[in-house]
Design an enzyme around this catalytic site. Structure first.
Site, PDB file in Angstrom:
ATOM      1  N   ASP A 174     -49.297 -49.581 -50.164  1.00 34.73           N
ATOM      2  CA  ASP A 174     -48.880 -50.934 -50.532  1.00 34.73           C
ATOM      3  C   ASP A 174     -48.596 -51.652 -49.219  1.00 34.73           C
ATOM      4  O   ASP A 174     -48.636 -51.044 -48.144  1.00 34.73           O
ATOM      5  CB  ASP A 174     -47.648 -50.891 -51.443  1.00 34.73           C
ATOM      6  CG  ASP A 174     -47.470 -52.158 -52.285  1.00 34.73           C
ATOM      7  OD1 ASP A 174     -47.860 -53.248 -51.803  1.00 34.73           O
ATOM      8  OD2 ASP A 174     -46.946 -52.064 -53.402  1.00 34.73           O
ATOM      9  N   HIS A 175     -48.307 -52.941 -49.315  1.00 33.19           N
ATOM     10  CA  HIS A 175     -48.034 -53.732 -48.123  1.00 33.19           C
ATOM     11  C   HIS A 175     -46.535 -53.963 -47.975  1.00 33.19           C
ATOM     12  O   HIS A 175     -45.958 -54.767 -48.708  1.00 33.19           O
ATOM     13  CB  HIS A 175     -48.752 -55.081 -48.211  1.00 33.19           C
ATOM     14  CG  HIS A 175     -50.236 -54.991 -48.149  1.00 33.19           C
ATOM     15  ND1 HIS A 175     -51.079 -55.756 -48.924  1.00 33.19           N
ATOM     16  CD2 HIS A 175     -51.050 -54.203 -47.395  1.00 33.19           C
ATOM     17  CE1 HIS A 175     -52.333 -55.465 -48.652  1.00 33.19           C
ATOM     18  NE2 HIS A 175     -52.339 -54.525 -47.725  1.00 33.19           N
ATOM     19  N   TYR A 185     -46.195 -56.003 -53.812  1.00 33.15           N
ATOM     20  CA  TYR A 185     -46.828 -55.809 -55.119  1.00 33.15           C
ATOM     21  C   TYR A 185     -48.330 -55.555 -55.044  1.00 33.15           C
ATOM     22  O   TYR A 185     -49.096 -56.071 -55.855  1.00 33.15           O
ATOM     23  CB  TYR A 185     -46.555 -56.990 -56.054  1.00 33.15           C
ATOM     24  CG  TYR A 185     -45.189 -57.623 -55.944  1.00 33.15           C
ATOM     25  CD1 TYR A 185     -44.046 -56.862 -55.745  1.00 33.15           C
ATOM     26  CD2 TYR A 185     -45.033 -59.006 -56.066  1.00 33.15           C
ATOM     27  CE1 TYR A 185     -42.794 -57.446 -55.667  1.00 33.15           C
ATOM     28  CE2 TYR A 185     -43.784 -59.603 -55.991  1.00 33.15           C
ATOM     29  CZ  TYR A 185     -42.666 -58.817 -55.774  1.00 33.15           C
ATOM     30  OH  TYR A 185     -41.426 -59.396 -55.686  1.00 33.15           O
ATOM     31  N   HIS A 186     -48.760 -54.721 -54.090  1.00 32.47           N
ATOM     32  CA  HIS A 186     -50.188 -54.427 -53.927  1.00 32.47           C
ATOM     33  C   HIS A 186     -50.459 -52.923 -53.926  1.00 32.47           C
ATOM     34  O   HIS A 186     -51.130 -52.407 -53.023  1.00 32.47           O
ATOM     35  CB  HIS A 186     -50.717 -55.028 -52.618  1.00 32.47           C
ATOM     36  CG  HIS A 186     -50.540 -56.496 -52.494  1.00 32.47           C
ATOM     37  ND1 HIS A 186     -50.490 -57.152 -51.273  1.00 32.47           N
ATOM     38  CD2 HIS A 186     -50.407 -57.461 -53.447  1.00 32.47           C
ATOM     39  CE1 HIS A 186     -50.328 -58.444 -51.472  1.00 32.47           C
ATOM     40  NE2 HIS A 186     -50.266 -58.663 -52.776  1.00 32.47           N
ATOM     41  N   PRO A 187     -49.993 -52.148 -54.911  1.00 33.68           N
ATOM     42  CA  PRO A 187     -50.240 -50.710 -54.893  1.00 33.68           C
ATOM     43  C   PRO A 187     -51.716 -50.377 -55.138  1.00 33.68           C
ATOM     44  O   PRO A 187     -52.363 -50.980 -55.991  1.00 33.68           O
ATOM     45  CB  PRO A 187     -49.355 -50.176 -56.024  1.00 33.68           C
ATOM     46  CG  PRO A 187     -49.218 -51.322 -56.966  1.00 33.68           C
ATOM     47  CD  PRO A 187     -49.199 -52.550 -56.094  1.00 33.68           C
TER      48      PRO A 187
END
Length: 523
Positions: A291-292, A460-462
Protein backbone atom coordinates in the site's frame (compact mmCIF):
# COMPACT_ATOMS: atom_id res chain seq x y z
CA UNK A 1 -29.08 -22.88 -10.70
CA UNK A 2 -25.93 -23.19 -12.80
CA UNK A 3 -24.27 -20.05 -14.18
CA UNK A 4 -21.52 -19.83 -16.76
CA UNK A 5 -19.64 -17.36 -14.56
CA UNK A 6 -19.92 -16.46 -10.89
CA UNK A 7 -18.23 -13.18 -9.99
CA UNK A 8 -17.52 -12.58 -6.32
CA UNK A 9 -17.45 -8.87 -5.51
CA UNK A 10 -19.26 -6.01 -7.26
CA UNK A 11 -16.45 -3.50 -6.96
CA UNK A 12 -14.31 -1.80 -9.59
CA UNK A 13 -13.35 -5.09 -11.26
CA UNK A 14 -16.55 -7.05 -10.67
CA UNK A 15 -18.85 -4.47 -12.25
CA UNK A 16 -16.63 -4.26 -15.34
CA UNK A 17 -16.66 -8.04 -15.72
CA UNK A 18 -20.41 -8.29 -15.15
CA UNK A 19 -20.99 -5.87 -18.00
CA UNK A 20 -18.48 -7.29 -20.46
CA UNK A 21 -19.30 -10.97 -19.91
CA UNK A 22 -23.08 -10.51 -19.94
CA UNK A 23 -22.91 -8.60 -23.21
CA UNK A 24 -23.14 -12.06 -24.82
CA UNK A 25 -26.79 -13.05 -24.35
CA UNK A 26 -25.82 -16.73 -24.41
CA UNK A 27 -23.60 -16.35 -21.33
CA UNK A 28 -25.19 -16.39 -17.85
CA UNK A 29 -23.53 -14.38 -15.08
CA UNK A 30 -24.11 -14.21 -11.33
CA UNK A 31 -22.63 -11.19 -9.53
CA UNK A 32 -22.40 -11.58 -5.74
CA UNK A 33 -21.89 -8.58 -3.44
CA UNK A 34 -21.61 -8.83 0.34
CA UNK A 35 -22.81 -5.27 0.83
CA UNK A 36 -25.96 -3.53 -0.29
CA UNK A 37 -27.03 -0.70 -2.56
CA UNK A 38 -24.87 2.30 -3.43
CA UNK A 39 -27.90 4.57 -3.30
CA UNK A 40 -26.88 7.16 -0.73
CA UNK A 41 -26.33 10.91 -0.99
CA UNK A 42 -22.83 10.61 0.49
CA UNK A 43 -21.92 8.27 -2.36
CA UNK A 44 -22.96 10.77 -5.01
CA UNK A 45 -21.62 13.96 -3.38
CA UNK A 46 -17.89 13.90 -4.19
CA UNK A 47 -16.61 15.69 -1.08
CA UNK A 48 -18.72 13.52 1.24
CA UNK A 49 -16.86 10.27 0.68
CA UNK A 50 -15.22 10.32 4.11
CA UNK A 51 -18.69 10.34 5.68
CA UNK A 52 -18.99 6.73 4.48
CA UNK A 53 -16.04 5.54 6.53
CA UNK A 54 -16.88 3.20 9.41
CA UNK A 55 -20.47 2.80 8.29
CA UNK A 56 -22.33 -0.25 7.01
CA UNK A 57 -20.95 0.60 3.54
CA UNK A 58 -17.36 0.04 4.70
CA UNK A 59 -15.63 -3.27 5.48
CA UNK A 60 -13.81 -1.28 8.16
CA UNK A 61 -10.58 -3.26 8.09
CA UNK A 62 -7.73 -2.52 10.47
CA UNK A 63 -4.23 -3.90 10.44
CA UNK A 64 -2.69 -5.72 13.34
CA UNK A 65 -0.18 -3.64 15.34
CA UNK A 66 2.38 -2.58 12.79
CA UNK A 67 5.89 -3.47 13.97
CA UNK A 68 7.59 -0.53 12.22
CA UNK A 69 4.97 2.10 13.06
CA UNK A 70 5.24 1.98 16.83
CA UNK A 71 2.74 -0.86 17.10
CA UNK A 72 -0.16 1.16 15.78
CA UNK A 73 -3.11 -0.46 14.02
CA UNK A 74 -3.89 1.30 10.73
CA UNK A 75 -7.38 1.85 9.36
CA UNK A 76 -8.10 0.44 5.88
CA UNK A 77 -11.51 1.46 4.52
CA UNK A 78 -12.87 -0.78 1.73
CA UNK A 79 -16.22 -0.28 0.02
CA UNK A 80 -18.92 -2.76 1.02
CA UNK A 81 -21.71 -1.99 -1.44
CA UNK A 82 -22.33 -2.06 -5.16
CA UNK A 83 -19.35 -0.34 -6.71
CA UNK A 84 -17.06 -1.41 -3.88
CA UNK A 85 -14.21 1.00 -3.35
CA UNK A 86 -15.24 3.05 -6.36
CA UNK A 87 -18.32 4.04 -4.40
CA UNK A 88 -16.26 5.19 -1.41
CA UNK A 89 -13.00 6.53 -2.87
CA UNK A 90 -11.85 10.04 -3.79
CA UNK A 91 -12.50 9.46 -7.53
CA UNK A 92 -8.94 10.32 -8.62
CA UNK A 93 -8.16 8.97 -12.09
CA UNK A 94 -4.48 7.98 -12.03
CA UNK A 95 -2.86 5.33 -14.22
CA UNK A 96 0.65 5.30 -12.81
CA UNK A 97 3.96 5.13 -14.65
CA UNK A 98 4.55 3.05 -17.77
CA UNK A 99 7.55 1.63 -15.91
CA UNK A 100 5.15 -0.04 -13.46
CA UNK A 101 3.62 -2.18 -16.19
CA UNK A 102 6.89 -2.86 -17.99
CA UNK A 103 8.22 -4.06 -14.62
CA UNK A 104 5.28 -6.45 -14.29
CA UNK A 105 6.19 -7.88 -17.68
CA UNK A 106 9.99 -7.87 -17.48
CA UNK A 107 10.79 -8.47 -13.80
CA UNK A 108 7.79 -10.56 -12.75
CA UNK A 109 7.16 -12.42 -16.01
CA UNK A 110 3.62 -11.14 -16.48
CA UNK A 111 3.67 -11.44 -20.24
CA UNK A 112 1.08 -9.27 -21.95
CA UNK A 113 0.93 -6.66 -19.16
CA UNK A 114 3.50 -4.10 -20.35
CA UNK A 115 2.49 -0.48 -20.90
CA UNK A 116 1.90 -0.93 -24.62
CA UNK A 117 -0.30 -3.94 -23.83
CA UNK A 118 -2.47 -2.24 -21.21
CA UNK A 119 -2.84 1.25 -22.72
CA UNK A 120 -5.61 0.10 -25.12
CA UNK A 121 -7.62 -1.13 -22.11
CA UNK A 122 -7.21 2.14 -20.26
CA UNK A 123 -8.48 3.89 -23.37
CA UNK A 124 -11.34 1.42 -23.89
CA UNK A 125 -12.67 2.09 -20.42
CA UNK A 126 -12.75 5.88 -20.56
CA UNK A 127 -14.75 8.71 -21.97
CA UNK A 128 -12.33 11.54 -21.36
CA UNK A 129 -13.99 14.94 -21.58
CA UNK A 130 -10.72 16.43 -22.82
CA UNK A 131 -11.26 14.51 -26.04
CA UNK A 132 -9.34 11.79 -27.89
CA UNK A 133 -5.55 11.77 -28.15
CA UNK A 134 -2.64 9.37 -28.31
CA UNK A 135 -3.26 8.42 -24.69
CA UNK A 136 -6.98 9.01 -24.23
CA UNK A 137 -10.29 8.13 -25.80
CA UNK A 138 -13.94 9.02 -25.88
CA UNK A 139 -16.91 6.71 -26.03
CA UNK A 140 -15.95 4.38 -23.17
CA UNK A 141 -18.20 3.71 -20.18
CA UNK A 142 -16.24 5.61 -17.51
CA UNK A 143 -16.55 9.39 -17.54
CA UNK A 144 -13.23 11.10 -16.80
CA UNK A 145 -13.12 14.84 -16.43
CA UNK A 146 -11.12 17.71 -15.02
CA UNK A 147 -12.11 18.75 -11.52
CA UNK A 148 -15.17 20.97 -12.10
CA UNK A 149 -14.43 23.53 -9.37
CA UNK A 150 -10.87 24.34 -8.29
CA UNK A 151 -10.29 25.95 -4.90
CA UNK A 152 -8.23 29.19 -4.94
CA UNK A 153 -5.77 27.60 -2.49
CA UNK A 154 -5.16 24.88 -5.07
CA UNK A 155 -3.97 27.45 -7.59
CA UNK A 156 -1.45 28.56 -4.98
CA UNK A 157 -0.22 24.98 -4.66
CA UNK A 158 0.34 24.75 -8.42
CA UNK A 159 2.32 27.99 -8.35
CA UNK A 160 4.31 26.93 -5.27
CA UNK A 161 5.35 23.64 -6.84
CA UNK A 162 6.59 25.42 -9.92
CA UNK A 163 8.45 27.91 -7.73
CA UNK A 164 10.51 25.08 -6.20
CA UNK A 165 11.23 23.38 -9.51
CA UNK A 166 8.32 20.96 -10.04
CA UNK A 167 7.02 21.59 -13.57
CA UNK A 168 3.40 21.76 -14.63
CA UNK A 169 2.34 18.40 -16.10
CA UNK A 170 -0.46 18.75 -18.61
CA UNK A 171 -1.26 15.03 -18.56
CA UNK A 172 0.00 12.85 -15.72
CA UNK A 173 -1.83 9.88 -17.28
CA UNK A 174 0.40 9.66 -20.35
CA UNK A 175 2.58 7.00 -18.73
CA UNK A 176 5.28 9.42 -17.55
CA UNK A 177 3.92 11.42 -14.61
CA UNK A 178 6.38 14.16 -13.75
CA UNK A 179 5.12 17.39 -12.28
CA UNK A 180 2.12 19.03 -10.71
CA UNK A 181 -1.47 18.94 -11.99
CA UNK A 182 -5.04 19.51 -10.99
CA UNK A 183 -6.55 16.04 -10.73
CA UNK A 184 -8.69 14.30 -13.29
CA UNK A 185 -11.63 12.55 -11.68
CA UNK A 186 -14.30 9.95 -12.38
CA UNK A 187 -17.19 12.37 -12.11
CA UNK A 188 -20.02 13.40 -14.37
CA UNK A 189 -21.79 16.76 -14.07
CA UNK A 190 -20.41 17.32 -10.58
CA UNK A 191 -21.34 13.93 -9.11
CA UNK A 192 -19.44 10.68 -8.61
CA UNK A 193 -19.47 8.49 -11.72
CA UNK A 194 -18.67 5.04 -10.38
CA UNK A 195 -18.41 1.63 -12.02
CA UNK A 196 -22.06 1.14 -11.03
CA UNK A 197 -23.05 4.12 -13.19
CA UNK A 198 -20.61 3.30 -15.97
CA UNK A 199 -20.81 -0.49 -16.22
CA UNK A 200 -23.48 -2.04 -14.02
CA UNK A 201 -26.44 0.25 -14.65
CA UNK A 202 -26.39 -0.31 -18.45
CA UNK A 203 -26.37 -4.09 -17.89
CA UNK A 204 -28.91 -4.42 -15.07
CA UNK A 205 -31.86 -5.27 -17.31
CA UNK A 206 -30.10 -8.08 -19.14
CA UNK A 207 -31.89 -11.35 -18.47
CA UNK A 208 -28.62 -13.25 -18.36
CA UNK A 209 -27.21 -11.14 -15.50
CA UNK A 210 -28.26 -11.84 -11.91
CA UNK A 211 -27.12 -9.44 -9.18
CA UNK A 212 -27.33 -10.59 -5.56
CA UNK A 213 -26.55 -8.17 -2.72
CA UNK A 214 -26.13 -9.02 0.95
CA UNK A 215 -24.38 -12.21 -0.21
CA UNK A 216 -21.30 -13.02 1.88
CA UNK A 217 -19.24 -15.70 0.15
CA UNK A 218 -17.95 -18.37 2.52
CA UNK A 219 -15.84 -20.42 0.16
CA UNK A 220 -15.23 -21.69 -3.33
CA UNK A 221 -16.46 -25.27 -3.91
CA UNK A 222 -14.22 -27.76 -5.71
CA UNK A 223 -14.68 -31.08 -7.47
CA UNK A 224 -11.24 -32.60 -7.64
CA UNK A 225 -8.97 -29.89 -8.99
CA UNK A 226 -11.72 -27.74 -10.47
CA UNK A 227 -13.81 -24.91 -9.05
CA UNK A 228 -17.49 -25.79 -9.52
CA UNK A 229 -19.27 -23.11 -7.51
CA UNK A 230 -19.39 -20.99 -4.37
CA UNK A 231 -21.16 -21.19 -1.05
CA UNK A 232 -22.52 -17.97 0.42
CA UNK A 233 -25.06 -16.67 2.91
CA UNK A 234 -27.76 -14.08 2.29
CA UNK A 235 -30.98 -13.10 4.07
CA UNK A 236 -32.45 -16.45 3.07
CA UNK A 237 -29.65 -18.41 4.76
CA UNK A 238 -26.93 -20.64 3.26
CA UNK A 239 -26.87 -20.73 -0.55
CA UNK A 240 -24.85 -22.44 -3.24
CA UNK A 241 -24.27 -21.28 -6.81
CA UNK A 242 -22.85 -23.72 -9.33
CA UNK A 243 -20.67 -22.67 -12.24
CA UNK A 244 -20.20 -24.20 -15.67
CA UNK A 245 -17.17 -22.21 -16.76
CA UNK A 246 -15.33 -20.21 -14.10
CA UNK A 247 -15.48 -18.66 -10.66
CA UNK A 248 -13.94 -15.19 -10.67
CA UNK A 249 -12.83 -13.61 -7.40
CA UNK A 250 -13.00 -9.81 -7.54
CA UNK A 251 -13.23 -9.16 -3.82
CA UNK A 252 -10.13 -6.98 -3.60
CA UNK A 253 -6.66 -7.23 -2.15
CA UNK A 254 -8.04 -8.18 1.27
CA UNK A 255 -11.18 -10.08 0.30
CA UNK A 256 -9.80 -12.32 -2.46
CA UNK A 257 -6.94 -13.90 -0.47
CA UNK A 258 -9.32 -14.20 2.49
CA UNK A 259 -11.82 -16.21 0.42
CA UNK A 260 -9.08 -18.35 -1.13
CA UNK A 261 -7.72 -19.25 2.28
CA UNK A 262 -11.20 -19.99 3.63
CA UNK A 263 -11.52 -22.31 0.63
CA UNK A 264 -8.33 -24.20 1.49
CA UNK A 265 -5.93 -22.44 -0.89
CA UNK A 266 -2.93 -20.84 0.79
CA UNK A 267 0.04 -21.68 3.00
CA UNK A 268 -0.74 -25.25 4.10
CA UNK A 269 0.71 -25.06 7.61
CA UNK A 270 -1.15 -21.86 8.33
CA UNK A 271 -4.46 -23.24 7.06
CA UNK A 272 -4.13 -26.35 9.21
CA UNK A 273 -3.33 -24.24 12.27
CA UNK A 274 -6.54 -22.29 11.78
CA UNK A 275 -8.60 -25.42 11.12
CA UNK A 276 -9.13 -25.24 7.36
CA UNK A 277 -8.71 -28.33 5.18
CA UNK A 278 -5.98 -27.83 2.61
CA UNK A 279 -7.04 -28.00 -1.04
CA UNK A 280 -3.87 -26.46 -2.50
CA UNK A 281 -0.65 -25.48 -0.77
CA UNK A 282 0.09 -22.06 -2.22
CA UNK A 283 2.42 -20.14 0.12
CA UNK A 284 2.08 -16.81 -1.69
CA UNK A 285 -1.68 -16.49 -1.44
CA UNK A 286 -2.00 -13.64 1.02
CA UNK A 287 1.67 -12.68 0.76
CA UNK A 288 3.06 -9.54 -0.88
CA UNK A 289 0.67 -6.88 0.45
CA UNK A 290 1.64 -3.37 -0.55
CA UNK A 291 0.00 0.00 0.00
CA UNK A 292 1.10 3.62 -0.14
CA UNK A 293 2.12 5.06 3.25
CA UNK A 294 1.10 8.66 3.70
CA UNK A 295 1.94 11.49 6.13
CA UNK A 296 0.65 15.03 5.84
CA UNK A 297 2.37 18.36 6.35
CA UNK A 298 -0.45 20.60 7.54
CA UNK A 299 -0.74 24.36 8.04
CA UNK A 300 -3.29 26.70 9.52
CA UNK A 301 -4.86 29.04 6.96
CA UNK A 302 -4.89 32.73 7.80
CA UNK A 303 -7.69 33.60 5.37
CA UNK A 304 -11.06 31.94 4.64
CA UNK A 305 -11.89 29.87 1.59
CA UNK A 306 -10.64 26.37 2.42
CA UNK A 307 -12.79 23.25 2.11
CA UNK A 308 -13.35 23.42 5.84
CA UNK A 309 -16.29 25.62 4.84
CA UNK A 310 -17.80 22.97 2.56
CA UNK A 311 -20.08 21.41 5.18
CA UNK A 312 -22.67 24.17 5.16
CA UNK A 313 -26.31 24.51 4.07
CA UNK A 314 -25.23 26.99 1.40
CA UNK A 315 -22.78 24.58 -0.23
CA UNK A 316 -25.25 21.70 0.00
CA UNK A 317 -27.87 23.85 -1.72
CA UNK A 318 -25.39 24.67 -4.51
CA UNK A 319 -24.70 21.01 -5.08
CA UNK A 320 -28.32 19.87 -4.95
CA UNK A 321 -29.51 22.65 -7.26
CA UNK A 322 -26.68 22.87 -9.79
CA UNK A 323 -24.07 20.18 -8.95
CA UNK A 324 -21.49 22.88 -8.27
CA UNK A 325 -19.62 24.44 -5.38
CA UNK A 326 -17.20 23.08 -2.81
CA UNK A 327 -18.96 19.72 -2.53
CA UNK A 328 -17.81 18.76 -6.03
CA UNK A 329 -14.27 18.61 -4.63
CA UNK A 330 -12.42 15.34 -4.15
CA UNK A 331 -10.61 16.93 -1.16
CA UNK A 332 -7.32 15.98 -2.85
CA UNK A 333 -7.61 18.55 -5.65
CA UNK A 334 -4.10 18.43 -7.08
CA UNK A 335 -1.11 16.15 -7.06
CA UNK A 336 2.57 16.36 -7.79
CA UNK A 337 4.81 13.50 -8.82
CA UNK A 338 8.41 14.00 -7.72
CA UNK A 339 11.51 12.07 -8.81
CA UNK A 340 13.63 12.28 -5.67
CA UNK A 341 16.62 10.25 -6.86
CA UNK A 342 16.72 11.37 -10.49
CA UNK A 343 16.21 7.97 -12.11
CA UNK A 344 13.41 9.22 -14.33
CA UNK A 345 10.58 7.66 -12.29
CA UNK A 346 8.72 9.32 -9.45
CA UNK A 347 9.05 7.84 -5.98
CA UNK A 348 6.88 10.45 -4.23
CA UNK A 349 3.38 11.64 -4.93
CA UNK A 350 2.07 14.70 -3.14
CA UNK A 351 -1.67 14.79 -2.58
CA UNK A 352 -2.72 18.38 -2.04
CA UNK A 353 -5.83 19.20 -0.04
CA UNK A 354 -7.15 22.70 0.76
CA UNK A 355 -8.55 21.42 4.04
CA UNK A 356 -7.31 21.34 7.62
CA UNK A 357 -6.89 18.42 9.96
CA UNK A 358 -4.13 16.13 11.07
CA UNK A 359 -6.00 12.92 10.31
CA UNK A 360 -6.27 11.63 6.73
CA UNK A 361 -9.59 9.95 7.46
CA UNK A 362 -11.35 13.14 8.56
CA UNK A 363 -12.32 11.88 11.99
CA UNK A 364 -11.36 14.99 14.01
CA UNK A 365 -14.15 17.10 15.39
CA UNK A 366 -12.04 20.19 16.14
CA UNK A 367 -9.73 20.51 13.16
CA UNK A 368 -8.12 23.86 12.42
CA UNK A 369 -9.08 25.37 9.02
CA UNK A 370 -6.07 25.01 6.81
CA UNK A 371 -4.36 23.07 4.05
CA UNK A 372 -2.17 20.00 3.78
CA UNK A 373 0.42 18.44 1.50
CA UNK A 374 0.27 14.68 1.82
CA UNK A 375 3.60 12.97 1.28
CA UNK A 376 2.92 9.58 -0.30
CA UNK A 377 5.50 6.83 -0.81
CA UNK A 378 4.54 5.34 -4.18
CA UNK A 379 7.30 2.78 -4.73
CA UNK A 380 7.55 1.01 -1.36
CA UNK A 381 9.89 -1.92 -0.83
CA UNK A 382 8.13 -3.34 2.22
CA UNK A 383 5.73 -6.28 1.90
CA UNK A 384 3.06 -7.65 4.21
CA UNK A 385 0.53 -10.45 4.58
CA UNK A 386 -3.17 -11.23 4.80
CA UNK A 387 -3.83 -14.34 6.89
CA UNK A 388 -6.82 -16.08 8.39
CA UNK A 389 -7.67 -15.37 11.98
CA UNK A 390 -10.54 -17.87 12.00
CA UNK A 391 -12.32 -20.29 9.65
CA UNK A 392 -15.44 -18.17 10.23
CA UNK A 393 -15.91 -16.03 7.08
CA UNK A 394 -17.44 -13.22 9.13
CA UNK A 395 -14.22 -12.76 11.09
CA UNK A 396 -11.86 -10.29 9.42
CA UNK A 397 -8.43 -11.64 8.48
CA UNK A 398 -5.18 -10.66 10.14
CA UNK A 399 -3.53 -7.92 8.09
CA UNK A 400 0.09 -6.98 8.70
CA UNK A 401 1.60 -4.61 6.17
CA UNK A 402 5.12 -4.27 7.60
CA UNK A 403 4.83 -0.72 6.32
CA UNK A 404 8.09 1.27 6.41
CA UNK A 405 10.06 -1.83 7.37
CA UNK A 406 12.66 -0.82 4.80
CA UNK A 407 15.29 1.77 5.75
CA UNK A 408 14.98 3.11 2.21
CA UNK A 409 11.23 3.59 2.57
CA UNK A 410 11.68 5.60 5.76
CA UNK A 411 14.39 7.74 4.16
CA UNK A 412 12.15 8.60 1.22
CA UNK A 413 9.36 9.63 3.57
CA UNK A 414 11.65 11.88 5.62
CA UNK A 415 13.01 13.57 2.51
CA UNK A 416 9.50 13.86 1.09
CA UNK A 417 8.16 15.70 4.11
CA UNK A 418 11.10 18.07 4.16
CA UNK A 419 10.50 18.88 0.51
CA UNK A 420 6.77 19.32 1.15
CA UNK A 421 7.75 21.98 3.66
CA UNK A 422 9.75 23.74 0.94
CA UNK A 423 6.65 23.77 -1.24
CA UNK A 424 4.54 25.17 1.61
CA UNK A 425 7.08 27.92 2.32
CA UNK A 426 7.25 29.08 -1.29
CA UNK A 427 6.10 32.64 -1.97
CA UNK A 428 2.58 31.80 -3.29
CA UNK A 429 1.63 30.64 0.24
CA UNK A 430 3.10 33.63 2.10
CA UNK A 431 -0.21 35.49 2.33
CA UNK A 432 -2.24 32.51 3.58
CA UNK A 433 0.16 30.32 5.59
CA UNK A 434 -0.16 30.20 9.35
CA UNK A 435 1.58 27.92 11.81
CA UNK A 436 2.70 24.41 10.90
CA UNK A 437 0.20 22.11 12.59
CA UNK A 438 1.91 18.85 11.58
CA UNK A 439 4.57 17.65 12.07
CA UNK A 440 5.29 20.95 13.86
CA UNK A 441 8.01 23.57 13.62
CA UNK A 442 11.49 22.29 14.43
CA UNK A 443 10.75 18.58 14.04
CA UNK A 444 13.47 17.29 11.71
CA UNK A 445 16.00 14.48 11.38
CA UNK A 446 15.56 11.59 13.80
CA UNK A 447 12.62 13.35 15.45
CA UNK A 448 10.89 13.57 12.08
CA UNK A 449 11.40 9.86 11.39
CA UNK A 450 9.97 9.10 14.83
CA UNK A 451 6.99 11.35 14.07
CA UNK A 452 6.39 9.46 10.83
CA UNK A 453 6.37 6.14 12.69
CA UNK A 454 3.85 7.61 15.12
CA UNK A 455 1.56 9.26 12.54
CA UNK A 456 1.83 7.70 9.08
CA UNK A 457 -1.38 6.24 7.67
CA UNK A 458 -2.34 4.45 4.44
CA UNK A 459 -3.94 6.07 1.44
CA UNK A 460 -6.23 3.12 0.65
CA UNK A 461 -4.34 1.37 -2.17
CA UNK A 462 -3.83 -2.27 -1.05
CA UNK A 463 -2.54 -4.58 -3.79
CA UNK A 464 -0.45 -7.63 -4.66
CA UNK A 465 -1.79 -10.35 -2.33
CA UNK A 466 -2.63 -12.88 -5.09
CA UNK A 467 -0.06 -11.81 -7.62
CA UNK A 468 0.34 -12.90 -11.22
CA UNK A 469 3.72 -13.79 -12.64
CA UNK A 470 5.70 -16.00 -14.94
CA UNK A 471 7.26 -18.19 -12.26
CA UNK A 472 5.47 -21.27 -10.96
CA UNK A 473 5.50 -19.93 -7.40
CA UNK A 474 3.31 -16.97 -8.38
CA UNK A 475 -0.30 -17.78 -7.44
CA UNK A 476 -1.64 -16.64 -10.84
CA UNK A 477 -0.39 -17.06 -14.36
CA UNK A 478 -0.41 -13.99 -16.65
CA UNK A 479 -3.96 -14.86 -17.72
CA UNK A 480 -5.02 -14.52 -14.06
CA UNK A 481 -5.76 -18.25 -13.69
CA UNK A 482 -4.97 -19.77 -10.32
CA UNK A 483 -2.14 -22.23 -10.77
CA UNK A 484 -3.10 -25.74 -9.69
CA UNK A 485 -6.88 -25.24 -9.93
CA UNK A 486 -9.04 -25.17 -13.04
CA UNK A 487 -11.95 -22.82 -13.49
CA UNK A 488 -10.78 -20.19 -10.98
CA UNK A 489 -9.39 -16.74 -11.68
CA UNK A 490 -8.72 -13.63 -9.64
CA UNK A 491 -9.39 -10.22 -11.16
CA UNK A 492 -8.80 -7.18 -8.95
CA UNK A 493 -5.94 -5.16 -7.42
CA UNK A 494 -4.60 -8.25 -5.65
CA UNK A 495 -3.19 -9.55 -8.95
CA UNK A 496 -0.70 -6.68 -9.33
CA UNK A 497 2.85 -8.03 -8.87
CA UNK A 498 3.75 -4.65 -7.35
CA UNK A 499 1.74 -1.55 -6.55
CA UNK A 500 1.59 1.11 -9.23
CA UNK A 501 3.03 4.58 -8.75
CA UNK A 502 -0.24 6.28 -7.97
CA UNK A 503 -3.85 5.69 -7.06
CA UNK A 504 -5.04 2.22 -7.97
CA UNK A 505 -8.65 2.51 -9.11
CA UNK A 506 -7.95 3.19 -12.80
CA UNK A 507 -5.45 0.30 -13.01
CA UNK A 508 -7.99 -2.03 -11.41
CA UNK A 509 -10.61 -1.11 -14.01
CA UNK A 510 -8.00 -1.67 -16.71
CA UNK A 511 -7.16 -5.12 -15.28
CA UNK A 512 -10.82 -6.10 -15.47
CA UNK A 513 -11.17 -4.83 -19.04
CA UNK A 514 -8.21 -6.95 -20.11
CA UNK A 515 -9.43 -9.91 -18.05
CA UNK A 516 -12.76 -9.81 -19.89
CA UNK A 517 -10.91 -10.30 -23.16
CA UNK A 518 -8.88 -13.14 -21.64
CA UNK A 519 -12.07 -14.85 -20.49
CA UNK A 520 -13.69 -14.41 -23.89
CA UNK A 521 -10.51 -15.40 -25.75
CA UNK A 522 -10.29 -11.97 -27.36
CA UNK A 523 -6.90 -10.87 -26.03
Amino acid sequence: MVFDYVIVGAGSAGCVLANRLSADPDVSVLLLEAGGSDRHLNVKIPAAFRQLFRTERDWNYNTQPEPHLDGRSLYMPRGKMLGGCHSINAMLYVRGDKADYDEWRDEYGAKGWGWDDVLPYFKRSEHNERGPSEFHAIGGPMNVTDLPVVNPFTHRFLEACQAVGIPLDEDYNDGAPDGVSVVQVTQKRGARHSVVDAYLAPARKRRNLTIATGALVHRVVFDGGRAVGVEYRDVGGPQRASVAREVILSAGAIGSPHILQLSGIGPADHLREVGVDVVLDQPKVGWGLQDHPFAGVGYQATVPGTLDEAESPVELAKWVARRTGMLTSTVAEAMAFFDRDGDGKADLQYHWGPVGGTNLHGFEEDRVPGFAIGTTLIKPQSRGTVRLRSPDPEVHPDIVGNFLESDADRAVMVDGIEFAREIAHAAPFDEVRGREVTPGEGITGDELEAWIRQNAELIYHPTSTVAMGGDDDAPLDPELRLRGIEGLRVVDASVMPSVTRGNTNAPTIMIAEKAADLLLDLA
